[in-house]
Design an enzyme around this catalytic site. Structure first.
Site, mmCIF file in Angstrom:
data_model
loop_
_atom_site.group_PDB
_atom_site.id
_atom_site.type_symbol
_atom_site.label_atom_id
_atom_site.label_comp_id
_atom_site.label_asym_id
_atom_site.label_seq_id
_atom_site.Cartn_x
_atom_site.Cartn_y
_atom_site.Cartn_z
ATOM 1 N N GLU A 77 -39.628 18.043 0.137
ATOM 2 C CA GLU A 77 -38.408 17.270 -0.140
ATOM 3 C C GLU A 77 -38.655 16.265 -1.270
ATOM 4 O O GLU A 77 -37.854 16.111 -2.183
ATOM 5 C CB GLU A 77 -37.968 16.544 1.148
ATOM 6 C CG GLU A 77 -36.833 15.542 0.963
ATOM 7 C CD GLU A 77 -37.166 14.181 1.571
ATOM 8 O OE1 GLU A 77 -37.245 13.202 0.799
ATOM 9 O OE2 GLU A 77 -37.350 14.100 2.804
ATOM 10 N N GLU A 177 -44.803 5.806 2.851
ATOM 11 C CA GLU A 177 -43.697 5.850 3.816
ATOM 12 C C GLU A 177 -44.268 5.861 5.246
ATOM 13 O O GLU A 177 -43.804 5.151 6.130
ATOM 14 C CB GLU A 177 -42.894 7.132 3.559
ATOM 15 C CG GLU A 177 -41.509 7.141 4.145
ATOM 16 C CD GLU A 177 -40.767 8.429 3.767
ATOM 17 O OE1 GLU A 177 -41.055 9.018 2.713
ATOM 18 O OE2 GLU A 177 -39.894 8.836 4.554
#
Ligand code: ZN
Length: 1105
Positions: A77, A177
């Site tokens: 992604e 993240e």
């Protein structure tokens, strides 16, 4: 205007439907088509939208990760956005979007990956004709903005490049993240639930991935990373698995032709839907198990995880809605009401959650009081007794009818959400098997009563089909295991024998064996019945409310809704009093009082809440605030009850103890929030009059007694000024009646305006440079945070305000690109204009593992670079920035709530600048590039002699010193060498022993990064035999990384080299703030808040009788 249609063989799409069932007031039109490559598309024509958007959902997600590479889908992604064959530059897409007031985002879920963007629908038409004559904005950015964005977007699915040199950066971003989530209990507990589940079900996997799973581990096995990412893409991305939504102002035909043109080339591989049927979620002996987990924050919960059938195909009857409505009820007779009476629980929530096609679970979650934790087994018993009650009778049709009604009303009056939210959500919904003409209604309505299916669902809520989880920092006190990905301490064990027997008995309990307090809810009196709306066509909606009463007691602002036409209203009541926030103690008591009132009303107000009518009561700098919002039909009934409770609150000792303990934990847990959520509080504390930090409130809270509340609150209510905003489907009469309720029930003495609380900002003088440092309380947190604030001036100077907004807008994308994308400082990077109360500021915020001092240097370097970019900017680009900003400023509210929030913000700001957007646009359009260059030179440039600056550094504890304390110099050296080897890994093999030998003369602990680089250089030349110019290049790159290498072995690098080659002006040494009181005393207060014009201009007061 139509964008050029390329000369291409004519393809056309099949029409699926263009009659979608839609909300009564929805003026969008919809069409579903199927492209020849089986890509299904929902087109939305919204003639009034100011944003256009598209979203694409692919039916593949983390459940399809390869066993050996957790996080693979997520990494793909991230990688997908890095250049395409047609648009090879890595930030082409984001630059395009940001120039047109847009942005993009994406997320990876279990079985889908969702990509979306938003851009300006069309250019802003300047209202200032003099400015508009300088440049024809409509020519430069017209309807084709969406076309341009779609063109770039489509290529990600047609021909992405997976550019080699962006790979590491994106993996760093994935890693960052994950690091951001490491101390988050939500993530930790979610992963724990996955980790103890069946290894054969993909639910078990680690979904986000990190540097280890996506980089180090695969590389150590010789995996070609880029090839693996492209492989995954080839294997799983296919047009027939994609659902696209395109939303714009253009006609459906035009959107259709663009979509056909741009998306028909997405390859179709005719892949099957990803499903996981018939794989159990529990391990073979996973029944009758309990899990104990230790959280980071001081929270206590008891939860029940029941594997449950996937109801996606039962969209018309949603059996679990019936069950969660009753088990999760909070009114009289409910589980929660009973648990609260016992003093065991604060809240209860439940519902079924789909995991993937073929699997779901039913979740019940109870937040516990201290006593509730001790009694967790008893609570489990009560829940199973209530389930027994449900199993005893047949499902009740009247309960279903209430649910159905609420759903129908909700759908009928559903208001638009933002363009990108709509597109992203609907593209996900299209993966479900809803009939296409019910695509909008099916997710929110339940139309068929199916007692048989409800009973089938109920059958899954059995003692032998549940896992119980107790989350607490002190119970049981020892945990024997550690979860692999987040390090959560836990233990996992079978239920004790007597507990097992008790629960099995409870699940079969007869009525006589159950507490008599448990029963089905009463009929809900709050379901709205009067839903008519008086609709009057208006040409342009009014921007300001009318002032229909204005005296020493009351000010009523009234606006009848003139654009959304829903049977709803928002009433916001400010009870102005300085008492509620004069000291931290008064503030803490006032907050407790608000919580106690809400607690006392919980059972009563729950019916209203499910019927779409909510209220809140809170304390702020102006006094107390009551907000009631939802269907206006029964609003007054609820308000009356709230006011009575406020006036006659009977403070019970046991409830007081529970609420106070809860408040204490909220304050304690605040310190475990992400550092970037904490930093703003320190900023306010330093620069606002009467602003308190959590520790001050927590200290006072300790000594507050039940008597203090009883004595204080009547004083709080004794003298108030009442300010009401009544907005929505209300008449003037309604607005007056609501206000009368407040006056007659609370009966306050008026508070003369001269005594109203006055808010001011403390002004950091020009030429000053302050630093405030604070160590973060969470010992495990590794992230530092900096908020770098440049105060500008009075917000009411409209020209200065316009310059600040424009300069901040120009800086936004470059800041993100430099500090986040290029330098990889951390996942959280923000920049922009902020206006705390009266004063304009520009700020940059970064949360990072790198030290705040280092970050400060990087921010200064970025600001220098920004100065050059502004100076070098051509006029055309400058005008585009202006147009982009103006279109952002002029964004219209999407629904009644947005408009209410906007109106209320001008009222609370006490400026009543309802036409603020218009003024800002006019001011921005006047600005020239020279204005912004001047502005930059005096307010932002590090070289400026007149700029003022306040930098706040939040220091993580788990950093250099603490890391170093756990390491010997030998370990530091080994790890440094290992990290450097890692840096080279994908480019060339490095002989670790030889490299280490080159460090013999380097004093590592001194943090001399030049010496470290020198040693690496010697190795490269002497041992690896590289030519000097290559070594030079590698070392240039190495300069960027060396700081973080040394930091991870606990050494702070002494010589940090900026990424730009420019000379960075040496910033004047900052004055460190040590005594906050003294610092504040040294500053002058700003002007207070003043109305921008005489408020009598808004008056519409009929003569009183
Ligand atoms: Zn991500």
């Amino acid at each position: 205007m139509t964008a050029p249609i390329h000369n291409k063989s004519v393809v056309s799409a099949a029409r699926v439907t263009d009659s979608l069932e839609k909300p009564a007031l929805d003026d969008r039109s919809y069409r579903v088509i199927l492209l020849p490559n089986q890509l299904e598309v929902l087109l939305i024509h919204d003639p009034k939208t100011d944003k256009a958007s598209a979203a694409l959902d692919v039916n593949v997600g983390s459940y399809s990760d390869a066993e050996d590479m957790p996080g693979l889908a997520h990494a793909v992604e991230h990688m997908l956005f890095m250049g395409t064959e047609k648009f090879p530059s890595e930030n082409e897409y984001n630059q395009y979007l940001s120039t047109h007031n847009g942005y993009s985002n994406a997320f990876t879920a279990a079985t889908s990956t969702n990509f979306y963007f938003e851009v300006a629908a069309s250019a802003h038409t300047p209202s200032n004709s003099k400015a508009s004559s300088q440049i024809d904005v409509s020519k430069t950015t017209n309807d084709s903005i969406l076309y341009g964005a779609l063109d770039r977007f489509a290529q990600f699915f047609v021909k992405p490049l997976f550019l080699e040199d962006t790979l590491k950066k994106e993996l760093r971003s994935v890693d960052s993240e994950n690091k951001k989530n490491l101390q988050s209990d939500t993530w930790r507990l979610h992963q724990l639930s996955q980790s103890v589940s069946n290894k054969k079900h993909p639910y078990n996997h680690f979904s986000t991935g990190n540097w280890k799973t996506l980089h180090d581990n695969p590389l150590s096995k010789g995996v070609d990373l880029r090839a693996r990412f492209m492989d995954f893409y080839e294997k799983h991305y296919s047009a027939n698995r994609m659902k696209l939504v395109v939303l714009g102002r253009e006609s459906l035909d035009e959107l259709e032709s663009w979509t056909v043109e741009l998306f028909s080339d997405v390859p179709n591989k005719n892949l099957q839907q990803n499903r996981w049927d018939d794989i159990p979620l529990f391990e073979e002996n996973g029944s009758f198990m309990q899990l104990f987990a230790k959280p980071v924050a001081d929270v206590r919960t008891l939860s029940f995880f029941f594997p449950y059938p996937d109801e996606t195909d039962m969209w018309d009857c949603h059996p679990s809605h019936y069950l969660s409505h009753l088990i999760g009820h909070e009114g009289p007779g409910s589980v929660l009401a009973y648990l609260k009476e016992k003093g065991w629980a604060d809240s209860l929530s439940c519902g079924s959650l789909p995991l993937c096609p073929g699997a779901a679970y039913f979740d019940i979650r109870v937040t516990l009081t201290a006593e509730g934790l001790i009694q967790y087994q008893e609570i489990a018993k009560v829940i199973f007794q209530y389930i027994a009650l449900l199993r005893e009778g047949t499902p009740q049709e009247w309960v279903f009818e209430e649910l159905k009604n609420v759903g129908e009303v909700e759908f009928r009056f559903k208001q638009n959400s933002s363009a990108s939210k709509t597109a992203s959500r609907l593209s996900g919904m299209m993966q479900r098997p809803y009939p296409r003409d019910e695509l909008l209604s099916a997710p929110v309505t339940t139309r068929v009563f199916s007692p048989a299916k409800i009973q089938e669902g109920l059958e899954y809520l059995r003692p032998d089909n549940v896992r119980i989880t107790v989350v607490s920092q002190n119970y049981p006190g020892t945990w024997d295991k550690k979860e692999a990905w987040y390090g959560t301490e836990y233990s996992y064990q079978p239920w004790p024998k007597d507990f097992k027997k008790m629960i099995i008995d409870a699940a079969g309990a007869r009525s006589a064996d159950r507490p008599s307090q448990l029963h089905l809810p009463h009929k809900n009196e709050f379901i709205p019945t009067r839903l008519d709306v008086e609709k009057k066509e208006v040409l342009t909606p009014a921007i300001a409310p009318k002032l229909i009463r204005n005296d020493q007691y009351v000010r009523i602002w009234y606006k009848k809704d003139d654009q959304f036409w829903v049977p709803k209203a928002n009433v916001k009541i400010t009870l102005r009093t300085p008492l509620s926030s004069i000291t931290p103690r008064c503030s803490a008591i006032s907050k407790l009082y608000c919580s106690l009132v809400q607690d006392s009303l919980n059972e009563y107000s729950y019916d209203a809440e499910i019927a779409g009518l909510e209220y809140s009561l809170s304390q702020n700098g102006l006094g107390l605030q009551i907000i009631i919002s939802g269907y206006n039909d029964k609003m007054a009934v609820l308000l009356e009850k709230v006011l009575h409770s406020m006036r006659e609150l009977n403070v019970k000792e046991d409830r007081f103890d529970i609420i106070k303990e809860r408040a204490q934990r909220v304050y304690k847990n605040w310190h475990f929030k992400q550092p970037f959520h904490q930093v703003g509080t320190y900023k306010s504390w330093l620069t606002q009059d009467r602003s308190f930090i959590v520790d001050e409130l927590a200290n006072e809270l300790q000594n507050i007694t039940v008597e203090d509340i009883r004595a204080f609150y009547p004083q709080l209510l004794k003298q108030l000024h009442i300010e009401v905003l009544a907005h929505g489907n209300l008449s003037k009469e309604d607005a007056r009646n609501i206000t009368d309720l407040v006056e007659t029930i609370l009966k306050p003495k008026g508070l003369p305006s001269a005594q109203w609380p006055m808010r001011r900002t403390l002004v950091i003088p020009p030429g000053s440079n302050y630093l405030y440092e604070r160590t973060l309380a969470d010992p495990e947190n590794v992230n530092h945070c900096i908020e770098y604030v440049l105060p500008i001036g009075d917000d009411q100077d409209r020209n200065l305000r316009a310059k600040t907004l424009l300069a901040a807008s120009i800086g936004e994308e470059p800041c993100y690109d430099q500090l986040r994308t290029k330098e990889q400082l951390g996942y959280v990077v923000f920049s922009g204009a902020v206006i705390p109360v009266t004063h304009l500021c520009y700020r940059i915020l970064v949360q990072s593992e790198k030290s705040p001092d280092y970050l400060e240097g990087r921010i200064e370097a970025f600001l220098v670079q920004l100065g050059e970019q502004i100076r070098d900017m051509d006029e055309n680009k400058f005008e585009k920035h202006k147009a982009g900003l103006c279109s952002k400023i002029s964004e219209k509210p999407k629904n009644l709530k947005d408009e209410s929030i906007q109106l209320m913000s001008y009222i609370l700001a006490e400026t009543f600048a309802f036409d603020s957007a218009e003024t800002d646009v006019a001011e921005v359009m006047k600005l020239t590039k020279a204005d912004i260059v001047d502005f930059y030179n005096s307010y932002l440039s590090p070289a400026s002699k007149t700029r003022s600056k306040l930098s706040i550094h939040l220091l993580a504890q788990a950093t250099p010193a603490s890391i170093a304390a756990h390491m010997t110099p030998e370990e530091q050296l080994d790890k440094t060498v290992a990290l450097i080897v890692q840096l080279f890994q994908s480019n060339m093999p490095v002989d670790a022993d030889k490299l280490k030998a080159r460090f013999a003369k380097v004093d590592l602990s001194g943090g001399d990064s030049d010496a470290v680089l020198g040693a690496v250089g010697t190795y490269l030349r002497e041992d690896a035999g590289l030519p000097q110019e290559d070594v030079q290049g590698i070392l240039e790159q190495g300069k960027l990384a060396i700081g973080s290498v040394l930091a991870s072995v606990g050494i702070e690098s002494k010589t940090e080299t900026p990424a730009t080659t420019d000379v960075i002006p040496v910033a004047a040494k900052a004055t460190t703030i040590t005594d906050v009181h003294e610092f504040r005393a040294s500053l002058q207060a700003s002007l207070g808040l003043r109305p921008v014009r005489d408020i009598s201009e808004y008056e519409d007061i009929e003569s009183k009788l």
